[in-house]
Enzyme design. Structure first.
Site, PDB file in Angstrom:
ATOM      1  N   ARG A  32       0.820  -1.215   0.000  1.00  7.15           N
ATOM      2  CA  ARG A  32       0.000   0.000   0.000  1.00  7.15           C
ATOM      3  C   ARG A  32       0.852   1.262   0.000  1.00  7.15           C
ATOM      4  NH1 ARG A  32      -5.203  -1.269   3.971  1.00  7.15           N
ATOM      5  NH2 ARG A  32      -5.924  -3.125   2.844  1.00  7.15           N
ATOM      6  N   ASP A 141     -15.389   9.382   9.600  1.00  7.95           N
ATOM      7  CA  ASP A 141     -14.272   8.495   9.282  1.00  7.95           C
ATOM      8  C   ASP A 141     -12.981   9.282   9.446  1.00  7.95           C
ATOM      9  OD1 ASP A 141     -14.190   5.586   7.811  1.00  7.95           O
ATOM     10  OD2 ASP A 141     -12.387   6.751   7.388  1.00  7.95           O
TER      11      ASP A 141
END
Length: 295
Positions: A32, A141
């Site tokens: 990632r 979030d």
């Protein structure tokens, strides 16, 4: 990636987001963060960590957290929480809040928004019972990037096919090229805000229902306890708290306890009052189960 670099990243992620990255997940970090390096024109992960060590680039730290955060979600995920909401929680709140005629719902760790929009669709189906009520759905979030997607409410065909009944697609979405967008009406029902679950949340006020699903599984035990301690004051004393199917408060010192009658539903330590029978019966006879669901 060197062991020292990975150790630094693990500590940074733990402090900034609560994410507990175990030693066997180094491959995930390399994958990632390698993508992040290419996007930002950084030579490699070692160079990325060198920049992070300076502690001067909060935007870069946020980008690393975004890259390492798992944003897996879908519409009406795991069905049971939504059945609980329709059959148990909403009738309770109709009775408890009959005077104020208001309902506040918090979807914590909302990711790209499907959970919040699923609840908005259910409340729209109950519009006749909620006429004149003030409804607030807040989705939060840690990732600012994923929240932009949530606000746009724009989903691919693959995302739409995951859990969304065709009747609701046709009623609540509009096609935009090869994607589908949540209707303006439903988007207006949900407010999305950036929030780190490890930080104070007093300014949010109190909620009747809190969904905090499929995020605690990424935290270690002390972090789970801290998050639950921060969330508890935001829930009204007789409110409803929902965790993910693989999550539990068992073994944790928290102010939440399992509802003895409804699996997957949690309450504040003080027992919640029972809803009036008339309110429950009126609601349950007025709303059919979600179209396309099979019991």
């Amino acid at each position: 990636m060197t062991d020292a670099d990975f150790t630094f990243l693990r500590l940074l992620l733990q402090q900034r987001s609560g994410l507990s990255l175990t030693a066997d997940k180094q491959y995930l970090a390399e994958s990632r963060l390698g993508i992040l390096c290419r996007r930002r024109g950084v030579a490699d992960i070692t160079a990325l960590v060198s920049q992070l060590r300076l502690g001067r680039d909060r935007a870069l730290e946020n980008a690393v957290v975004d890259a390492m955060t798992t944003n897996e979600t879908l519409f009406f995920r795991d069905r049971t929480p939504f059945e609980l909401f329709r059959e148990i929680i909403l009738p309770e709140r109709l009775a408890a809040n009959a005077g104020s005629r208001s309902l506040r719902i918090w979807c914590a760790a909302v990711s790209s928004g499907q959970e919040a929009y699923s609840l908005a669709m259910m409340l729209d189906e109950a519009a006749a019972l909620l006429a004149g009520w003030k409804i607030e759905i807040i989705g939060t979030d840690i990732s600012t990037e994923i929240l932009e997607k949530a606000r746009a409410g724009l989903y691919s065909q693959f995302e739409i096919q995951r859990g969304l009944p065709i009747q609701m697609l046709l009623k609540h979405f509009e096609q935009r090229g090869d994607k589908w967008q949540v209707s303006q009406q439903l988007r207006g029902m949900v407010e999305f805000r950036q929030h780190n679950l490890l930080e104070r949340n007093d300014h949010f006020g109190r909620f009747d229902v809190i969904f905090c699903r499929n995020v605690l599984i990424y935290f270690d035990v002390p972090t789970k306890a801290k998050v639950l301690e921060l969330l508890a004051p935001r829930l009204v004393s007789d409110g409803a708290f929902i965790l993910g199917a693989a999550e539990t408060v068992l073994g944790l010192a928290t102010p939440f306890a399992c509802d003895p009658e409804h699996r997957g539903l949690y309450r504040r330590s003080a027992p919640a009052p029972q809803p009036r029978a008339n309110a429950t019966r009126s609601f349950q006879t007025g709303i059919e189960p979600l179209a396309g669901w099979r019991g």
